[in-house]
Design a protein around this motif. Structure first.
Motif, mmCIF file in Angstrom:
data_model
loop_
_atom_site.group_PDB
_atom_site.id
_atom_site.type_symbol
_atom_site.label_atom_id
_atom_site.label_comp_id
_atom_site.label_asym_id
_atom_site.label_seq_id
_atom_site.Cartn_x
_atom_site.Cartn_y
_atom_site.Cartn_z
ATOM 1 N N GLU A 157 0.820 -1.211 0.000
ATOM 2 C CA GLU A 157 0.000 0.000 0.000
ATOM 3 C C GLU A 157 0.858 1.267 0.000
ATOM 4 O O GLU A 157 0.501 2.262 -0.641
ATOM 5 N N ILE A 158 1.984 1.246 0.695
ATOM 6 C CA ILE A 158 2.816 2.450 0.780
ATOM 7 C C ILE A 158 3.379 2.829 -0.583
ATOM 8 O O ILE A 158 3.570 4.017 -0.870
ATOM 9 N N MET A 159 3.616 1.843 -1.444
ATOM 10 C CA MET A 159 4.129 2.156 -2.779
ATOM 11 C C MET A 159 3.084 2.920 -3.592
ATOM 12 O O MET A 159 3.420 3.842 -4.338
ATOM 13 N N LYS A 160 1.810 2.554 -3.429
ATOM 14 C CA LYS A 160 0.743 3.289 -4.116
ATOM 15 C C LYS A 160 0.668 4.726 -3.596
ATOM 16 O O LYS A 160 0.512 5.669 -4.377
ATOM 17 N N ILE A 161 0.786 4.872 -2.279
ATOM 18 C CA ILE A 161 0.727 6.204 -1.672
ATOM 19 C C ILE A 161 1.896 7.064 -2.145
ATOM 20 O O ILE A 161 1.721 8.236 -2.487
ATOM 21 N N VAL A 162 3.082 6.470 -2.181
ATOM 22 C CA VAL A 162 4.262 7.202 -2.655
ATOM 23 C C VAL A 162 4.083 7.613 -4.112
ATOM 24 O O VAL A 162 4.390 8.754 -4.490
ATOM 25 N N ALA A 163 3.569 6.719 -4.942
ATOM 26 C CA ALA A 163 3.358 7.032 -6.351
ATOM 27 C C ALA A 163 2.345 8.166 -6.518
ATOM 28 O O ALA A 163 2.551 9.087 -7.328
ATOM 29 N N ILE A 164 1.276 8.128 -5.762
ATOM 30 C CA ILE A 164 0.267 9.188 -5.827
ATOM 31 C C ILE A 164 0.862 10.510 -5.355
ATOM 32 O O ILE A 164 0.628 11.563 -5.956
ATOM 33 N N ALA A 165 1.655 10.459 -4.293
ATOM 34 C CA ALA A 165 2.270 11.676 -3.768
ATOM 35 C C ALA A 165 3.228 12.291 -4.782
ATOM 36 O O ALA A 165 3.190 13.508 -5.027
ATOM 37 N N ILE A 166 4.071 11.471 -5.377
ATOM 38 C CA ILE A 166 5.023 11.986 -6.370
ATOM 39 C C ILE A 166 4.278 12.524 -7.591
ATOM 40 O O ILE A 166 4.600 13.600 -8.112
ATOM 41 N N GLY A 167 3.260 11.802 -8.030
ATOM 42 C CA GLY A 167 2.444 12.288 -9.144
ATOM 43 C C GLY A 167 1.771 13.604 -8.817
ATOM 44 O O GLY A 167 1.718 14.516 -9.663
ATOM 45 N N GLY A 168 1.256 13.725 -7.600
ATOM 46 C CA GLY A 168 0.610 14.967 -7.181
ATOM 47 C C GLY A 168 1.580 16.133 -7.131
ATOM 48 O O GLY A 168 1.248 17.255 -7.544
ATOM 49 N N ILE A 207 -6.882 12.005 -1.521
ATOM 50 C CA ILE A 207 -6.749 10.628 -2.009
ATOM 51 C C ILE A 207 -5.867 9.810 -1.071
ATOM 52 O O ILE A 207 -6.203 8.684 -0.692
ATOM 53 N N ILE A 208 -4.735 10.389 -0.661
ATOM 54 C CA ILE A 208 -3.826 9.685 0.254
ATOM 55 C C ILE A 208 -4.513 9.438 1.593
ATOM 56 O O ILE A 208 -4.402 8.354 2.176
ATOM 57 N N PHE A 209 -5.250 10.439 2.083
ATOM 58 C CA PHE A 209 -5.949 10.283 3.361
ATOM 59 C C PHE A 209 -6.994 9.178 3.276
ATOM 60 O O PHE A 209 -7.128 8.377 4.211
ATOM 61 N N LEU A 210 -7.727 9.106 2.177
ATOM 62 C CA LEU A 210 -8.731 8.053 2.032
ATOM 63 C C LEU A 210 -8.087 6.666 1.965
ATOM 64 O O LEU A 210 -8.643 5.693 2.486
ATOM 65 N N MET A 211 -6.921 6.591 1.342
ATOM 66 C CA MET A 211 -6.217 5.305 1.307
ATOM 67 C C MET A 211 -5.753 4.904 2.704
ATOM 68 O O MET A 211 -5.836 3.736 3.080
ATOM 69 N N ALA A 212 -5.286 5.869 3.469
ATOM 70 C CA ALA A 212 -4.845 5.585 4.837
ATOM 71 C C ALA A 212 -6.041 5.284 5.742
ATOM 72 O O ALA A 212 -5.927 4.513 6.695
ATOM 73 N N LEU A 213 -7.179 5.886 5.437
ATOM 74 C CA LEU A 213 -8.380 5.674 6.232
ATOM 75 C C LEU A 213 -8.806 4.212 6.218
ATOM 76 O O LEU A 213 -9.306 3.694 7.223
ATOM 77 N N ASP A 214 -8.589 3.537 5.109
ATOM 78 C CA ASP A 214 -8.901 2.117 5.012
ATOM 79 C C ASP A 214 -8.104 1.328 6.050
ATOM 80 O O ASP A 214 -8.638 0.447 6.716
ATOM 81 N N LYS A 215 -6.838 1.653 6.188
ATOM 82 C CA LYS A 215 -5.990 0.974 7.185
ATOM 83 C C LYS A 215 -6.400 1.372 8.597
ATOM 84 O O LYS A 215 -6.296 0.581 9.523
ATOM 85 N N LEU A 216 -6.870 2.594 8.733
ATOM 86 C CA LEU A 216 -7.266 3.074 10.052
ATOM 87 C C LEU A 216 -8.473 2.316 10.587
ATOM 88 O O LEU A 216 -8.569 2.082 11.790
ATOM 89 N N THR A 217 -9.372 1.911 9.716
ATOM 90 C CA THR A 217 -10.518 1.128 10.184
ATOM 91 C C THR A 217 -10.047 -0.215 10.748
ATOM 92 O O THR A 217 -10.590 -0.686 11.751
ATOM 93 N N THR A 218 -9.027 -0.794 10.141
ATOM 94 C CA THR A 218 -8.468 -2.040 10.666
ATOM 95 C C THR A 218 -7.851 -1.814 12.037
ATOM 96 O O THR A 218 -8.000 -2.643 12.940
ATOM 97 N N VAL A 219 -7.171 -0.697 12.199
ATOM 98 C CA VAL A 219 -6.558 -0.365 13.491
ATOM 99 C C VAL A 219 -7.640 -0.230 14.556
ATOM 100 O O VAL A 219 -7.501 -0.750 15.667
ATOM 101 N N PHE A 220 -8.736 0.451 14.223
ATOM 102 C CA PHE A 220 -9.808 0.632 15.196
ATOM 103 C C PHE A 220 -10.503 -0.692 15.534
ATOM 104 O O PHE A 220 -10.937 -0.896 16.663
ATOM 105 N N GLN A 221 -10.614 -1.587 14.584
ATOM 106 C CA GLN A 221 -11.163 -2.908 14.886
ATOM 107 C C GLN A 221 -10.257 -3.647 15.861
ATOM 108 O O GLN A 221 -10.724 -4.283 16.801
ATOM 109 N N PHE A 222 -8.951 -3.565 15.637
ATOM 110 C CA PHE A 222 -7.981 -4.182 16.544
ATOM 111 C C PHE A 222 -8.096 -3.577 17.937
ATOM 112 O O PHE A 222 -8.104 -4.298 18.943
#
Length: 127
Positions: free
Chosen positions: A2-13, A38-53
């Motif tokens: 996932e971090i590679m997608k975020i990095v690619a989006i950030a560099i593109g942005g 876009i980056i925040f929404l991608m991280a938000l997906d992981k955040l829901t997993t953290v909150f479930q944990f």
């Protein structure tokens, strides 16, 4: 990963914002904001997993259940204040960013007062 997608989006942005800034500087902030969202929404997906944990951990706790929600609220305030302050700095509004950071610190102190009170009561009972 996932971090590679975020990095690619950030560099593109960043590249798109630089290109747009050469032609229409007033529109570059919109490119930056779209990239950040876009980056925040991608991280938000992981955040829901953290909150479930954290919900699972909370369900298994026997001591300190009163403090767990406070700690979570403090973390949320810290992340939101930092995120907002960084957005303000990116927009060139460092004065607003500083006030957002100050407000975040005040809210964190306010939220942590019950924990501070419990610690003081514990110290008082030991003495």
């Amino acid at each position: 990963m996932e971090i590679m997608k975020i990095v690619a989006i950030a560099i593109g942005g960043v590249i798109m914002a630089a290109v747009v800034k050469n032609f229409k500087p007033e529109f570059s902030i919109y490119v930056v904001l779209a990239t950040v969202i876009i980056i925040f929404l991608m991280a938000l997906d992981k955040l829901t997993t953290v909150f479930q944990f954290l919900g699972t951990v909370y369900g298994e706790m026997t001591y300190g259940k009163n403090f767990f929600p406070i700690i979570i609220k403090v973390l949320v305030v810290a992340y939101l204040a930092d995120f907002t302050a960084q957005l303000c700095k990116d927009a060139g509004e460092s004065a607003i960013a500083g006030k957002v950071e100050l407000a975040g610190k005040i809210v964190i102190f306010y939220l942590s007062m019950p924990i501070l009170l419990a610690i003081l009561e514990l110290i008082n009972s030991v003495l």
